[in-house]
Write a protein that holds these residues in place. Sequence first.
Motif, PDB file in Angstrom:
ATOM      1  N   LEU A 155       0.831  -1.195   0.000  1.00 39.25           N
ATOM      2  CA  LEU A 155       0.000   0.000   0.000  1.00 39.25           C
ATOM      3  C   LEU A 155       0.870   1.251   0.000  1.00 39.25           C
ATOM      4  N   LYS A 156       0.397   2.263  -0.701  1.00 41.36           N
ATOM      5  CA  LYS A 156       1.075   3.552  -0.735  1.00 41.36           C
ATOM      6  C   LYS A 156       0.037   4.655  -0.624  1.00 41.36           C
ATOM      7  N   LYS A 157       0.485   5.839  -0.246  1.00 40.87           N
ATOM      8  CA  LYS A 157      -0.399   7.005  -0.177  1.00 40.87           C
ATOM      9  C   LYS A 157      -0.065   7.951  -1.325  1.00 40.87           C
ATOM     10  N   ASN A 158      -1.109   8.425  -1.994  1.00 44.50           N
ATOM     11  CA  ASN A 158      -0.956   9.422  -3.045  1.00 44.50           C
ATOM     12  C   ASN A 158      -2.045  10.463  -2.859  1.00 44.50           C
ATOM     13  N   LEU A 159      -1.639  11.689  -2.494  1.00 43.20           N
ATOM     14  CA  LEU A 159      -2.598  12.771  -2.230  1.00 43.20           C
ATOM     15  C   LEU A 159      -3.616  12.361  -1.162  1.00 43.20           C
ATOM     16  N   GLY A 160      -3.124  11.647  -0.148  1.00 44.98           N
ATOM     17  CA  GLY A 160      -3.986  11.234   0.948  1.00 44.98           C
ATOM     18  C   GLY A 160      -4.781   9.977   0.695  1.00 44.98           C
ATOM     19  N   GLU A 161      -4.715   9.440  -0.514  1.00 43.80           N
ATOM     20  CA  GLU A 161      -5.500   8.263  -0.874  1.00 43.80           C
ATOM     21  C   GLU A 161      -4.615   7.025  -0.885  1.00 43.80           C
ATOM     22  N   THR A 162      -5.108   5.927  -0.298  1.00 40.62           N
ATOM     23  CA  THR A 162      -4.393   4.658  -0.345  1.00 40.62           C
ATOM     24  C   THR A 162      -4.543   4.042  -1.724  1.00 40.62           C
ATOM     25  N   ILE A 163      -3.419   3.686  -2.326  1.00 46.35           N
ATOM     26  CA  ILE A 163      -3.441   3.065  -3.652  1.00 46.35           C
ATOM     27  C   ILE A 163      -2.629   1.779  -3.629  1.00 46.35           C
ATOM     28  N   VAL A 164      -2.946   0.887  -4.558  1.00 50.04           N
ATOM     29  CA  VAL A 164      -2.218  -0.365  -4.721  1.00 50.04           C
ATOM     30  C   VAL A 164      -1.879  -0.492  -6.195  1.00 50.04           C
ATOM     31  N   GLU A 165      -0.649  -0.195  -6.530  1.00 48.99           N
ATOM     32  CA  GLU A 165      -0.267  -0.177  -7.943  1.00 48.99           C
ATOM     33  C   GLU A 165      -0.275  -1.562  -8.570  1.00 48.99           C
ATOM     34  N   SER A 166      -0.041  -2.604  -7.750  1.00 48.14           N
ATOM     35  CA  SER A 166       0.069  -3.955  -8.300  1.00 48.14           C
ATOM     36  C   SER A 166      -1.262  -4.678  -8.432  1.00 48.14           C
TER      37      SER A 166
END
Length: 388
Positions: free
Chosen positions: A366-377
């Motif tokens: 998990l990563k944060k981008n602009l406050g949003e949790t994203i999952v690139e995979s």
Amino acid sequence: MHSSEIITLAISGYRSLRELVLPLSRLTVITGANGSGKSSVYRAIRLLADVAQGRAIGALAQEGGLLSTLWAGPDQISRTMKMGDVPVQGTQRRRRVALKLGFASQDYGYAIDMGLPVAGSSKFNLDPEIKAEALWVGETLRRSNQLASRAGPAVQILNSTGRRETLLKDLPSFDSMMTHAADPKDGAELLALRERMRSWRFYDQFRTDREALTRQPRVGTRTPVLASNGQDFAAALQTIREIGDEAALQEAVDAAFPGSSVNIEVNEGLFEVTMQQSGLLRPLRAGELSDGTLRYLLLVTALLTPRPPDLLVLNEPENSLHPTLLAPLAKLISNASKHSQIIVVSHASALVEALQVESNCLRYDLKKNLGETIVESAEYSDWNWPKR
């Protein structure tokens, strides 16, 4: 693959999880840096399980209410915001305020949509309302495969003749159709799924302080399922020895503490765990064990349950464990996944890597981008929410 195995988990509008759809495997590991959203994923799954227990509204209240748990960012994140050309800012809200949770298995899928109440005179106006629910057959919700649906206070089911009929017209907004429309005759599928969800188990940071119940002698009865707080630790461990896999228990203890063994002493009906360690002249009682040793033994007891659940969720099981205990723990988790679907939420790279060595687990970072949790995979999964 078991028909009850969850193949898709969906979360929308919960804390940093603006819109997250994750395919799951038999063993799924969710990891990431602190603040990336791991705990939010864990709590969202637990909240979903609370729906089947009739506790979802109360669980949300304990988190500060719906307004405290909703996605706090803008309704839409524009391309210019993502590029950094303009700061993240609020825009005119186009979507209704909603917290949505759902999952799909090979046989059934379920989703719930909770929103803000219509303004009124009630003093419970901060309680969320259940706006919509759906139970369907298969992986993706469509009108053609719905077995039961709820819009507002009305619940419809697909009856034995294949026609839709209204089962309830006035279901309160704080009650789920999962608890109030599940019936062996008219809502058999709802009943089956509710009982399946009620069997899900969650283990999150057992208490191991000096006053913890896990260290105290306790009245014991046959206990095939360890309580979420570990209070029946000794009875559950003895149950494994009598009707479970005692050889696997000894193997798990020996892998972590070579030459050691665990025993249960019973005094006037009170059960207490003791541990004989190599080189010591007497066994140590539970109250004398280190936090890490006690926590490892609790995890062993949870994972070697004689009554495996459909789903077992572990939140940061590595806490307080010495690094040398992570490989034996990974082996235990991998073996347990043969009998239960398991989700592990962890920030310990050593445990995550050990799990990948032990099994063909699915891993999400998990990563944060602009406050949003994203999952690139994460691979794309087709998902539809029920309509209000």
